[in-house]
Design a protein around this motif. Structure first.
Motif, PDB file in Angstrom:
ATOM      1  N   SER A  17     -36.241  54.702 -25.196  1.00 54.44           N
ATOM      2  CA  SER A  17     -36.524  53.923 -23.983  1.00 54.44           C
ATOM      3  C   SER A  17     -36.893  52.490 -24.339  1.00 54.44           C
ATOM      4  CB  SER A  17     -37.690  54.545 -23.204  1.00 54.44           C
ATOM      5  OG  SER A  17     -37.391  55.852 -22.780  1.00 54.44           O
ATOM      6  N   ARG A  19     -38.259  48.775 -22.034  1.00 53.60           N
ATOM      7  CA  ARG A  19     -38.597  48.166 -20.749  1.00 53.60           C
ATOM      8  C   ARG A  19     -38.360  46.674 -20.859  1.00 53.60           C
ATOM      9  NH1 ARG A  19     -41.354  50.001 -16.330  1.00 53.60           N
ATOM     10  NH2 ARG A  19     -42.269  48.439 -14.922  1.00 53.60           N
ATOM     11  N   ASP A  82     -38.640  43.959 -13.499  1.00 54.18           N
ATOM     12  CA  ASP A  82     -38.610  44.837 -14.651  1.00 54.18           C
ATOM     13  C   ASP A  82     -37.445  45.807 -14.571  1.00 54.18           C
ATOM     14  OD1 ASP A  82     -42.226  45.231 -15.087  1.00 54.18           O
ATOM     15  OD2 ASP A  82     -40.858  43.597 -15.557  1.00 54.18           O
ATOM     16  N   GLN A  84     -36.778  49.465 -16.385  1.00 54.82           N
ATOM     17  CA  GLN A  84     -37.150  50.564 -17.262  1.00 54.82           C
ATOM     18  C   GLN A  84     -35.889  51.336 -17.608  1.00 54.82           C
ATOM     19  OE1 GLN A  84     -40.187  51.470 -18.646  1.00 54.82           O
ATOM     20  NE2 GLN A  84     -38.980  52.989 -19.776  1.00 54.82           N
TER      21      GLN A  84
END
Length: 115
Positions: A17, A19, A82, A84
């Protein structure tokens, strides 16, 4: 004048992951009500493509390849956008750009998904 600055890119393994964050510098108080906010990406040898966006009235839209894995959000007070990104795949490798209505663009942040 509007400046967009992205951050958060990097190298990540498949399944990982990241961000991404985009900060908008502007004296326009309600800039997000004037333009939609979005993320695009451009892979080597390919055209820039939409990843996700938030319309002026707050609806979210995602490109099919990222649905269920990416989430876009924004903070109107902080003027940040943002992204994610979860369960990243090698095909997500690209330079990611923040935009306001495709009128203003950031310089991009590189995302590399590789083992």
């Amino acid at each position: 004048q509007v400046q967009l600055v992205e951050s958060g890119g990097g190298l990540v393994q498949p399944g990982g992951s990241l961000r991404l964050s985009c900060a908008a510098s502007t004296s326009i108080f309600s800039i997000f009500s004037i333009y939609y906010t979005g993320w695009y990406r451009q892979a080597p040898g390919k055209e820039r493509e939409l990843v996700a966006r938030i319309t002026r009235d707050g609806n979210t839209e995602y490109a099919d390849p990222v649905k269920g894995r990416f989430t876009i959000s924004r903070d109107n007070a902080k003027k940040t956008i943002d992204l994610q990104m979860n369960n990243l795949k090698p095909e997500d490798t690209a330079v990611y750009y923040c935009t306001l209505g495709r009128v203003y663009w950031g310089r991009g942040t590189q995302v590399i998904v590789s083992s």
